[in-house]
Scaffold this motif. Structure first.
Motif, PDB file in Angstrom:
ATOM      1  N   PRO A 143      87.807  33.899  56.780  1.00  0.00           N
ATOM      2  CA  PRO A 143      88.862  32.953  56.390  1.00  0.00           C
ATOM      3  C   PRO A 143      90.046  33.689  55.761  1.00  0.00           C
ATOM      4  N   GLU A 144      91.234  33.132  55.917  1.00  0.00           N
ATOM      5  CA  GLU A 144      92.442  33.768  55.383  1.00  0.00           C
ATOM      6  C   GLU A 144      92.337  34.085  53.900  1.00  0.00           C
ATOM      7  N   ASP A 145      91.751  33.173  53.124  1.00  0.00           N
ATOM      8  CA  ASP A 145      91.677  33.403  51.681  1.00  0.00           C
ATOM      9  C   ASP A 145      90.613  34.426  51.281  1.00  0.00           C
ATOM     10  N   MET A 146      89.846  34.928  52.244  1.00  0.00           N
ATOM     11  CA  MET A 146      88.834  35.951  51.976  1.00  0.00           C
ATOM     12  C   MET A 146      89.236  37.310  52.549  1.00  0.00           C
ATOM     13  N   GLN A 147      90.382  37.393  53.197  1.00  0.00           N
ATOM     14  CA  GLN A 147      90.771  38.629  53.868  1.00  0.00           C
ATOM     15  C   GLN A 147      91.216  39.709  52.900  1.00  0.00           C
ATOM     16  N   ALA A 148      91.001  40.949  53.342  1.00  0.00           N
ATOM     17  CA  ALA A 148      91.397  42.131  52.589  1.00  0.00           C
ATOM     18  C   ALA A 148      91.936  43.161  53.583  1.00  0.00           C
ATOM     19  N   CYS A 149      92.000  44.415  53.169  1.00  0.00           N
ATOM     20  CA  CYS A 149      92.659  45.408  54.012  1.00  0.00           C
ATOM     21  C   CYS A 149      91.788  45.984  55.121  1.00  0.00           C
ATOM     22  N   HIS A 150      90.468  45.888  55.045  1.00  0.00           N
ATOM     23  CA  HIS A 150      89.641  46.374  56.148  1.00  0.00           C
ATOM     24  C   HIS A 150      88.460  45.435  56.375  1.00  0.00           C
ATOM     25  N   THR A 151      87.939  45.471  57.591  1.00  0.00           N
ATOM     26  CA  THR A 151      86.795  44.655  57.975  1.00  0.00           C
ATOM     27  C   THR A 151      85.737  45.598  58.524  1.00  0.00           C
ATOM     28  N   ALA A 152      84.500  45.433  58.080  1.00  0.00           N
ATOM     29  CA  ALA A 152      83.414  46.295  58.530  1.00  0.00           C
ATOM     30  C   ALA A 152      82.249  45.439  59.017  1.00  0.00           C
ATOM     31  N   VAL A 153      81.364  46.089  59.750  1.00  0.00           N
ATOM     32  CA  VAL A 153      80.160  45.438  60.265  1.00  0.00           C
ATOM     33  C   VAL A 153      78.994  46.387  60.039  1.00  0.00           C
ATOM     34  N   ILE A 154      77.856  45.830  59.614  1.00  0.00           N
ATOM     35  CA  ILE A 154      76.652  46.628  59.380  1.00  0.00           C
ATOM     36  C   ILE A 154      75.446  45.879  59.929  1.00  0.00           C
ATOM     37  N   GLY A 155      74.435  46.624  60.335  1.00  0.00           N
ATOM     38  CA  GLY A 155      73.173  46.021  60.750  1.00  0.00           C
ATOM     39  C   GLY A 155      72.766  46.418  62.150  1.00  0.00           C
ATOM     40  N   GLY A 156      71.498  46.248  62.431  1.00  0.00           N
ATOM     41  CA  GLY A 156      70.954  46.541  63.753  1.00  0.00           C
ATOM     42  C   GLY A 156      71.003  45.301  64.613  1.00  0.00           C
ATOM     43  N   ASP A 157      69.867  44.633  64.766  1.00  0.00           N
ATOM     44  CA  ASP A 157      69.815  43.402  65.554  1.00  0.00           C
ATOM     45  C   ASP A 157      70.509  42.254  64.827  1.00  0.00           C
ATOM     46  N   ARG A 158      70.570  42.330  63.523  1.00  0.00           N
ATOM     47  CA  ARG A 158      71.245  41.311  62.706  1.00  0.00           C
ATOM     48  C   ARG A 158      72.511  41.928  62.138  1.00  0.00           C
ATOM     49  N   LYS A 159      73.653  41.476  62.576  1.00  0.00           N
ATOM     50  CA  LYS A 159      74.934  42.019  62.134  1.00  0.00           C
ATOM     51  C   LYS A 159      75.498  41.213  60.977  1.00  0.00           C
TER      52      LYS A 159
END
Length: 159
Positions: A77-93
């Motif tokens: 959501p726009e009000d939760m955005q920051a300068c970078h977005t990351a993803v972590i996890g194997g089968d569950r991201k």
């Protein structure tokens, strides 16, 4: 690589399951791999990724000039955005938005909550990458499973 190619590549990664597939269970080794989508010019993102590497995470960096498509695909959501977005996890991201402390990532990966991810909106002073101060007070929020879910507090830092 052109801007269009980088964006297409990043969206292909997202569509291939980086965010879309939130199935349960994960391979243990993948729990330590974080793919970070960031601007190539952002110094605070570099500090955050270096700290993640130093803490034992494997960090893969996808530099992009415009992260809006990634944030939209990830459902941040726009009000939760920051300068970078990351993803972590194997089968569950899980999505990790912004200057999330590493202990919050570890907590999420050990608990495996039914959420889309966690976020530290904006760039709070004292957060990891922003002049780190362990006493800095800010909140880590959950991103619910559905885009319509309201973000909820997950951890409060500095207490």
């Amino acid at each position: 690589m052109t801007k269009k190619t980088r964006t297409s590549r990043a969206l292909a990664l997202m569509a291939a399951g980086v965010v879309v597939t939130l199935a349960t269970g994960a391979r243990a080794g993948d729990d330590q791999t974080i793919t970070v989508f960031k601007s190539p010019w952002c110094g605070c993102c570099e500090v955050w990724t270096d700290a993640a590497k130093d803490a034992g995470f494997e960090v893969k960096i996808e530099d992009m000039e415009d992260l809006s498509a990634i944030k939209k695909q990830a459902g941040v959501p726009e009000d939760m955005q920051a300068c970078h977005t990351a993803v972590i996890g194997g089968d569950r991201k899980y999505v990790v938005e912004g200057h999330v402390p590493l202990e919050a990532i570890r907590k999420m990966m050990s608990e495996r909550p039914d959420i889309r991810g966690i976020a530290v909106p904006g760039m709070p002073q004292g957060s990891l990458g922003m002049g780190f101060d362990p006493k800095a007070k800010y909140t880590v929020f959950t991103l619910g499973e559905k885009a319509s879910d309201k973000p909820m507090p997950y951890m409060t830092m500095g207490e």
